[in-house]
Structures are given as C-alpha cells and as structure tokens.
Design a protein around this motif. Structure first.
Motif, short mmCIF file in Angstrom:
data_model
loop_
_atom_site.label_atom_id
_atom_site.label_comp_id
_atom_site.label_asym_id
_atom_site.label_seq_id
_atom_site.Cartn_x
_atom_site.Cartn_y
_atom_site.Cartn_z
N HIS A 198 5.75 7.49 1.42
CA HIS A 198 4.97 6.37 0.90
C HIS A 198 3.53 6.44 1.39
CE1 HIS A 198 4.29 2.25 -0.52
NE2 HIS A 198 3.84 1.92 0.67
N PHE A 199 3.35 6.75 2.66
CA PHE A 199 2.00 6.83 3.23
C PHE A 199 1.29 8.11 2.81
CE2 PHE A 199 3.53 3.98 6.89
CZ PHE A 199 2.93 2.86 6.34
N GLU B 198 1.59 9.74 0.06
CA GLU B 198 1.15 9.58 -1.33
C GLU B 198 -0.16 8.79 -1.42
OE1 GLU B 198 4.42 7.65 -3.13
OE2 GLU B 198 5.67 9.46 -3.23
N ARG B 199 -0.44 7.99 -0.41
CA ARG B 199 -1.65 7.17 -0.41
C ARG B 199 -2.81 7.84 0.31
NH1 ARG B 199 2.26 4.40 -1.96
NH2 ARG B 199 2.06 2.37 -3.00
N THR C 293 6.82 -2.23 -2.48
CA THR C 293 5.41 -2.27 -2.10
C THR C 293 4.86 -3.68 -2.25
OG1 THR C 293 5.13 0.01 -2.83
CG2 THR C 293 3.13 -1.29 -2.50
N THR D 201 0.71 -2.45 2.36
CA THR D 201 0.43 -1.00 2.18
C THR D 201 -0.16 -0.70 0.82
OG1 THR D 201 2.63 -0.50 1.27
CG2 THR D 201 2.38 -0.38 3.68
N ASP D 202 -0.51 -1.71 0.06
CA ASP D 202 -0.95 -1.50 -1.32
C ASP D 202 -2.40 -1.08 -1.37
OD1 ASP D 202 -0.99 -1.39 -4.05
OD2 ASP D 202 -1.22 -3.55 -4.34
N LEU E 85 -5.08 2.79 -0.93
CA LEU E 85 -5.29 4.18 -0.56
C LEU E 85 -6.01 4.22 0.78
CD1 LEU E 85 -6.57 5.51 -4.01
CD2 LEU E 85 -4.26 5.71 -3.08
#
Length: 385
Positions: free
Chosen positions: A107-108, A110-111, A267, A271-272, A274
C-alpha cells in the motif's frame, strides 16, 4: 432434537461480531444446531460452567488452557479462533498475519514512499508476524523500515495509552519525512496519529499511518480517519462452522491449522496521499482534506499556503498531475462514495455535508467522476458487499 453448540465470543470486539455473522450464515444455510452464545466468555475459565450442559461442539474466540483441557476431557470438539499459539490437538483458524504485513507495505510502496516504519508489540506472535510480513515486502522492493516495539500490557488503561503516545512522540520526530508507518493494529495506529499531531506533523502529508483489523468505529473516531488492513473475520467464522460440523459428524479434518487471507486495505484519509516532499503542496493538501466538504474555493487554499495561485497551481500539476480544484473535487467525491456505501443518508443530506448546495449539481458532478449516478453507485456497492 438439534445438537447444542456453544459459541464463546466477547461481542464488544468488532471482529467477534463479524465472526458470528459468518457462523450465522452457515447456520441459516444448514439449520444444524441449537446455539448458545457465551458473550461473557465464562466457559474459558470455569470448567463447572462448561460441564453444566451436554455440549456437542464449541467454537471459541477466547480459548484458554482451561477450556482446551475441559473440552478434551469431555470429548467435545473445539474449534479455536484465537490469534495465539496453538493448543495441542485443537484445530485453529486465524488471520494470515504475514500477508496483512505484506499488504501494508505494498500500500505504501504504491504511493511512492521511500521512508518507512513499523510500530508493534514485542512477544505477541500475531504482531511479530505482521511486522515480519511488512519488512519482507519492503526488502523485496529494496527498502527497509525503522521498528519500534513495546511490551503488550494485557490490560489497556488510559495511563498506559498516554505513556505510549509520549514515547511515540520521540520516535516519530526522528523519522525522515515524508514517512509511511504501519502499526500492528488499529489501537497502535491511533496512538501514532496522536503522537504525530502532538509534534505538529501533518497526517498523511508528512507521516502516513496505516492500522490493521479495520475496526470501523475505532478507525472513524480518529481524525484523519484511519486507513487499515481489513482481515476477514466473517470468513473465519464461516470456516469454523464448517470445521465444527465435520468434527461433530465424526469426519477428520484435512488440516487443523488454517490462515485466512485478509480482504485488503481500506483506504481512508490517514494514507490517502502520494509521498510529497513539497511543503506548500503538503500544507495545501492537509487544508483541502480537512475543509473540502464545506465547499472551499481554491482562493481559500492559496490564502492558507501563503504562495501565489499560479505557483500553487504549478506545484500541484508537477507533484500530483492535477489542479487544486480537481483535488477539492476528488476529496468531496471520496466522502460522497463513503457516505453512499456506509450510511443510509438521503442524497439531500449527503449534499449538505459535502459542500454542495444542490443535489442536482452533486449528481451531475458525481456521474462525471464515477460514470454512474449516486443511486446506482449505492445499489451496486451494497449488492457487492
């Protein structure tokens, strides 16, 4: 006469109610048992209580040595749903904690984050498995993480919570920013959010925080709302019922230790984002996330960030690939989607709480973003849950 089955679940825990929902689904399809719910978990510590009726089977979320021994003595099939070390001879179903950690790291990654941390509990197998999964996924991507672990107290108190928040304050200050930190569970993640805010750090712009278990009430009570890896307690309960039916019928299990895959990352605002190093963009995003649903304008965002509109527009397009106005709309749409799925609020009320003066305009904008009307989105989302 239907066989009597004992369910031991403390229903104050959200995962317990979801496990019971899985058992209920199996029951409705099979109509096999007469069920008694021990929602005080008395049977886990009181052998006399367990002996008071002729149980044909037990499913427990709170299995103890006393319970395991008594069931073995009375020859009662027991299925254990507790996320702890196994009791010899007792079939166990538990979350795949390593995969939960993997999903958090992915998840992280990907950001676009390059600085990571993990907060957990030492000496707790489930927490250590989540830590190991998180670190393993990062290492496969050529990354590493700072780790902070403390002893799990057993009994959670406000004093312990305050001490942990103070300790996390010291830790988050030394993390390189922007940082992405996963916690072993939602409680630990909320402590991390409080610690970050105590030091003046922006969540998620300077430190993104991810929990695990997805206790919806807990995740929504904190601001910004907490993203979390959702385990699958419903499937655990359903599988436990299937296993118990096999055991009660005298059929051996193909295996007696099963890990249930998590559903995925839910989400929310924590964490939403970049990974963003530009301070002006980070401050603007924080302001938008907090105020977009009261109908703010780009000029208000510009005033808050102390840069010219043209410079802010340029920075947004370079960092995010979209304008400040598009980000305001994106934030509003995310909130509208959440309200459509998670509440029964009428569209008029959703418009009021997300910054739209007219429901007709909300419908037009939503259809432009989602491709379908709000009503159809709600219908499809609920039919797929």
């Amino acid at each position: 006469m239907k066989p009597e089955v004992l369910l031991i679940f403390l229903t104050r825990f959200p995962e317990c109610t979801q496990m019971l929902a899985g058992i209920t689904q199996y029951q409705r399809s099979q109509e096999l048992w007469s069920v008694f719910l021990d929602d005080e978990a008395r049977a886990e510590r009181d052998p006399a209580w367990l002996r008071s009726r002729r149980w044909k089977g037990v499913i427990s979320r709170h299995t103890t040595p006393v319970l395991a021994k008594t069931c073995a003595t009375l020859d009662i099939p027991l299925v254990d749903l507790n996320d702890c070390p196994r009791f010899p001879g007792v079939p166990k179903i538990r979350p795949d904690n390593v995969t939960i950690g993997h999903l958090g790291a992915e998840h992280f990654l990907e950001r676009g984050f390059t600085h990571f941390g993990f907060c957990g509990f030492s000496g707790q197998g489930w927490a250590e498995e989540r830590r190991d999964g998180f670190l393993e996924a990062l290492r496969l991507a050529g990354q590493d993480a700072a780790v902070l672990e403390v002893d799990y107290p057993g009994e959670l108190t406000p004093a312990w919570d305050a001490r942990q928040t103070a300790r996390l304050v010291q830790w988050v200050q030394h993390l390189p920013k922007p940082a992405a930190v996963m916690a072993c569970n939602d409680l630990r993640a909320i402590q991390l959010v409080r610690a970050a805010q105590t030091t003046g750090l922006l969540v998620p712009e300077e430190i993104a925080v991810l929990g695990a278990n997805n206790g919806v009430a807990r995740c929504e009570l904190v601001y910004p709302p907490l993203s979390s890896v959702a385990a699958n307690p419903f499937q655990s309960g359903l599988r436990a019922a299937e296993w118990l039916a096999q055991l009660m019928a005298g059929h051996p299990l193909a295996r007696d230790d099963e890990r249930i895959d998590p559903v995925g990352v839910v989400t929310r605002l924590s964490t939403d984002i970049l990974a963003i190093s530009d301070k002006h963009v980070a401050v603007a995003l924080s302001f938008i996330r907090e105020h977009a649903c009261r109908g703010i304008t780009v000029d208000e965002v510009v005033t808050h960030t102390f840069v010219s509109r043209s410079l802010l527009e340029m920075k947004f397009r370079r960092v995010l690939g979209r304008s400040p106005q598009a980000e305001i709309r994106r934030t509003q749409m995310a909130k509208i989607r959440q309200l459509l799925v998670e509440t029964d609020l009428p569209l008029k009320q959703i418009a009021e709480v997300t910054g739209f003066e007219h429901t007709e305009y909300l419908s037009v904008v939503f259809k432009r973003f989602a491709g379908i009307s709000p009503g159809e989105y709600r219908k499809r989302s609920r039919s797929g849950r």
